[in-house]
Design an enzyme around this catalytic site. Sequence first.
Site, PDB file in Angstrom:
ATOM      1  N   LYS A 116      -6.045  10.419 -13.514  1.00  0.00           N
ATOM      2  CA  LYS A 116      -6.969   9.597 -12.725  1.00  0.00           C
ATOM      3  C   LYS A 116      -8.418   9.753 -13.186  1.00  0.00           C
ATOM      4  CE  LYS A 116      -4.215   9.465  -8.437  1.00  0.00           C
ATOM      5  NZ  LYS A 116      -3.634   8.156  -8.433  1.00  0.00           N
ATOM      6  N   LYS A 204       3.073   4.983 -15.479  1.00  0.00           N
ATOM      7  CA  LYS A 204       3.719   4.564 -14.228  1.00  0.00           C
ATOM      8  C   LYS A 204       2.992   3.342 -13.654  1.00  0.00           C
ATOM      9  CE  LYS A 204       1.241   6.903 -10.586  1.00  0.00           C
ATOM     10  NZ  LYS A 204       1.277   7.058  -9.179  1.00  0.00           N
ATOM     11  N   LYS A 207      -1.055   1.066  -8.095  1.00  0.00           N
ATOM     12  CA  LYS A 207      -1.780   0.014  -7.378  1.00  0.00           C
ATOM     13  C   LYS A 207      -3.140  -0.246  -8.003  1.00  0.00           C
ATOM     14  CE  LYS A 207      -1.143   2.549  -3.032  1.00  0.00           C
ATOM     15  NZ  LYS A 207      -1.450   3.906  -3.507  1.00  0.00           N
TER      16      LYS A 207
HETATM   17  N1  AQP Z   1       5.312   3.947 -10.126  1.00  0.00           N
HETATM   18  C1  AQP Z   1       5.837   4.652  -9.145  1.00  0.00           C
HETATM   19  N2  AQP Z   1       7.165   4.874  -9.120  1.00  0.00           N
HETATM   20  C2  AQP Z   1       7.718   5.592  -8.112  1.00  0.00           C
HETATM   21  N3  AQP Z   1       7.013   6.111  -7.076  1.00  0.00           N
HETATM   22  C3  AQP Z   1       5.683   5.892  -7.072  1.00  0.00           C
HETATM   23  N4  AQP Z   1       4.715   6.259  -6.215  1.00  0.00           N
HETATM   24  C4  AQP Z   1       3.527   5.810  -6.665  1.00  0.00           C
HETATM   25  N5  AQP Z   1       3.708   5.119  -7.808  1.00  0.00           N
HETATM   26  C5  AQP Z   1       5.033   5.169  -8.096  1.00  0.00           C
HETATM   27  C6  AQP Z   1       4.945   7.014  -5.006  1.00  0.00           C
HETATM   28  O1  AQP Z   1       4.387   6.270  -3.913  1.00  0.00           O
HETATM   29  C7  AQP Z   1       3.957   7.195  -2.917  1.00  0.00           C
HETATM   30  C8  AQP Z   1       2.596   6.820  -2.439  1.00  0.00           C
HETATM   31  O2  AQP Z   1       1.685   6.929  -3.499  1.00  0.00           O
HETATM   32  P1  AQP Z   1       0.152   7.041  -3.212  1.00  0.00           P
HETATM   33  O3  AQP Z   1      -0.477   5.723  -3.135  1.00  0.00           O
HETATM   34  O4  AQP Z   1      -0.081   7.896  -2.048  1.00  0.00           O
HETATM   35  O5  AQP Z   1      -0.335   7.765  -4.500  1.00  0.00           O
HETATM   36  P2  AQP Z   1      -0.199   7.411  -5.987  1.00  0.00           P
HETATM   37  O6  AQP Z   1       0.950   8.221  -6.522  1.00  0.00           O
HETATM   38  O7  AQP Z   1      -1.539   7.660  -6.576  1.00  0.00           O
HETATM   39  O8  AQP Z   1       0.183   5.873  -6.072  1.00  0.00           O
HETATM   40  P3  AQP Z   1      -0.424   4.765  -7.011  1.00  0.00           P
HETATM   41  O9  AQP Z   1       0.316   3.512  -6.769  1.00  0.00           O
HETATM   42  O10 AQP Z   1      -0.501   5.250  -8.414  1.00  0.00           O
HETATM   43  O11 AQP Z   1      -1.860   4.618  -6.407  1.00  0.00           O
HETATM   44  P4  AQP Z   1      -3.264   4.577  -7.083  1.00  0.00           P
HETATM   45  O12 AQP Z   1      -3.198   3.623  -8.232  1.00  0.00           O
HETATM   46  O13 AQP Z   1      -4.135   4.075  -6.013  1.00  0.00           O
HETATM   47  O14 AQP Z   1      -3.607   5.963  -7.501  1.00  0.00           O
HETATM   48  C9  AQP Z   1       4.043   8.598  -3.526  1.00  0.00           C
HETATM   49  O15 AQP Z   1       5.203   9.229  -3.038  1.00  0.00           O
HETATM   50  C10 AQP Z   1       4.172   8.324  -4.993  1.00  0.00           C
HETATM   51  O16 AQP Z   1       4.909   9.338  -5.656  1.00  0.00           O
END
Ligand code: AQP
Length: 337
Positions: A116, A204, A207
């Site tokens: 990040k 991965k 969002k």
């Molecule tokens: N690509 C993914 N595949 C499977 N699981 C995923 N998770 C996130 N991306 C994937 C799971 O979704 C839950 C919530 O995630 P979060 O928003 O709290 O945190 P994150 O992992 O940072 O998700 P993003 O989508 O990548 O958000 P941004 O881009 O905002 O940082 C968690 O259980 C995560 O494992």
Amino acid sequence: MKTILTGLRANSVFTIGNYLGALLPMVRLAKEHSGDYHVNLFVPDLHSLISEVDGGDLQANIMQSIKFYIAAGLPLNDNVHVYRQSRVPAHSELCWILNCVATMGEMNRMTQYKEKSEGKASVNVGIFDYPVLMAGDILLYSAEYIPVGEDQFQHIELARNLATRFNNRYGEVFTVPVSTAEQVKFMGVADGIRIRDLLNPEKKMSKSTKAENSKIMLDDTPEKAAKKIMSATTDSLGKIKFDMFNQPGVSNLLQIEALVSGVPLQDVVSTWAGETKYGDLKKKVASSVSGMLSEFQVRIEKSTEEQVYELLEKGEEYANRVANAKLLEVQKAVGLR
Ligand code: AQP
């Protein structure tokens, strides 16, 4: 009663990665176990602030996330608790206490922090520290099972380490969550789930990735989602095979198809074994994903604000009661009370 707990940041609408990797497994566990476990599904709204968010959007996203939980089929019984993290101040206080147990060395090793912050001129401290806040989110409720996507496994291990270190230093206060190997077994998946970015399947799906076509959002129209799948990156090998290392794009499509259709991955893989036309695979996945989104979006329309507020009122009363009791134990153990 044991506790199963997970949270999904409300910084934007969820992707199908969040949905398939965390929300659906949690809902399935809630359906199977909410008779004899507490099931906590919370909105980590403090975590949302590590990304740049607009205040008005954040409130709307928080409310929408809870509608997503309901639309995903969360059973709404007395053992299922839905709450907003910022409405339970014990999370922030425990975070500070755990900050004084965590070490810079272990925090510097967090892959999510590295990913990040990569290439950014300036990185907020929250991005570095949020795994400690997350450890507190888990430990306040003595949660043993935390269904998350594979990207969060390292943070579960951190929560285990902090709990164990705290207990060794101050006495047995925290329940140590089970290992990630046992988490996966409990979730009933072969491995952790990681849905890949459609354009760059080495990464991965996230969002916050800027490229629109890299991710499918839960509020994409079915047509838009289908187009994104049709333009997904594959490879030039010309064979449909599950091989995340050499064919991550094709493997990602097979994985999405399995999770969306509810068919075991092995079966999907053998159905497509020997096939060569990536276009056919894309058409099938596009149709499954757009079908899933249409149904999901109809269910979202049916969930109401009243339902959301009723859930939150009940959930936040429960969460404050449990979290405050645990925080008091912690304060006594370290000598603050
Ligand atoms: N690509 C993914 N595949 C499977 N699981 C995923 N998770 C996130 N991306 C994937 C799971 O979704 C839950 C919530 O995630 P979060 O928003 O709290 O945190 P994150 O992992 O940072 O998700 P993003 O989508 O990548 O958000 P941004 O881009 O905002 O940082 C968690 O259980 C995560 O494992």
